[in-house]
Design a protein around this motif. Structure first.
Motif, short mmCIF file in Angstrom:
data_model
loop_
_atom_site.label_atom_id
_atom_site.label_comp_id
_atom_site.label_asym_id
_atom_site.label_seq_id
_atom_site.Cartn_x
_atom_site.Cartn_y
_atom_site.Cartn_z
N ILE A 1 0.60 -1.37 -0.13
CA ILE A 1 0.12 0.04 -0.15
C ILE A 1 0.89 1.25 -0.02
N GLY A 2 0.53 2.11 -0.90
CA GLY A 2 1.35 3.30 -0.77
C GLY A 2 0.45 4.63 -0.29
N VAL A 3 1.18 5.56 0.25
CA VAL A 3 0.43 6.87 0.63
C VAL A 3 1.21 8.01 0.04
N SER A 4 0.37 9.05 0.39
CA SER A 4 1.00 10.37 -0.55
C SER A 4 0.87 11.38 0.86
N SER A 5 1.39 12.54 0.81
CA SER A 5 1.44 13.49 1.89
C SER A 5 1.38 14.90 1.05
N ARG A 6 1.31 15.97 1.73
CA ARG A 6 1.44 17.48 1.45
C ARG A 6 2.30 18.24 2.42
N GLY A 7 2.88 18.92 1.80
CA GLY A 7 3.88 19.96 2.70
C GLY A 7 4.22 21.17 1.95
N MET A 8 4.60 22.10 2.73
CA MET A 8 4.76 23.39 2.31
C MET A 8 6.37 23.91 2.81
N GLY A 9 7.03 24.60 2.20
CA GLY A 9 8.25 25.09 2.49
C GLY A 9 8.84 25.78 1.32
N SER A 10 10.04 26.43 1.72
CA SER A 10 11.05 26.95 0.64
C SER A 10 11.96 25.92 0.15
N VAL A 11 12.36 26.42 -0.82
CA VAL A 11 13.66 25.64 -1.81
C VAL A 11 14.82 26.38 -1.54
N VAL A 12 15.80 26.02 -1.40
CA VAL A 12 17.40 26.59 -1.19
C VAL A 12 17.85 25.75 -2.40
N HIS A 13 18.61 26.63 -3.41
CA HIS A 13 19.35 26.45 -4.18
C HIS A 13 20.72 26.54 -4.14
N LYS A 14 21.64 25.39 -3.99
CA LYS A 14 22.97 25.34 -3.77
C LYS A 14 23.76 24.75 -4.66
#
Length: 71
Positions: free
Chosen positions: A45-58
């Motif tokens: 069984i698979g599950v999914s989720s949701r999230g929020m946040g920033s992305v840092v490019h390095k």
């Protein structure tokens, strides 16, 4: 949440490096019984989720910043 469709209850979530590990309890509902039957039959069984946040490019790579929140 559509309570008629509920199959499980999330009991815990925690970070393990870059992964999130969780534990869920399968409920005695029609959809919970379906999930149990699938698991008993060897279905993964698979599950999914949701999230929020920033992305840092390095150095040409995108990373999730420390402000990430799992919804």
């Amino acid at each position: 949440v559509n309570y008629k469709e509920v199959s499980h209850k999330i009991e815990s979530l925690e970070w393990d490096g870059n992964n999130i590990i969780g534990r869920a309890k399968i409920l005695d509902t029609p959809n919970g019984k379906l999930v149990k039957a699938l698991l008993d039959g060897g279905v993964q069984i698979g599950v999914s989720s949701r999230g929020m946040g920033s992305v840092v490019h390095k150095e040409g790579i995108d990373y999730i910043a420390d402000d990430f929140i799992l919804n």
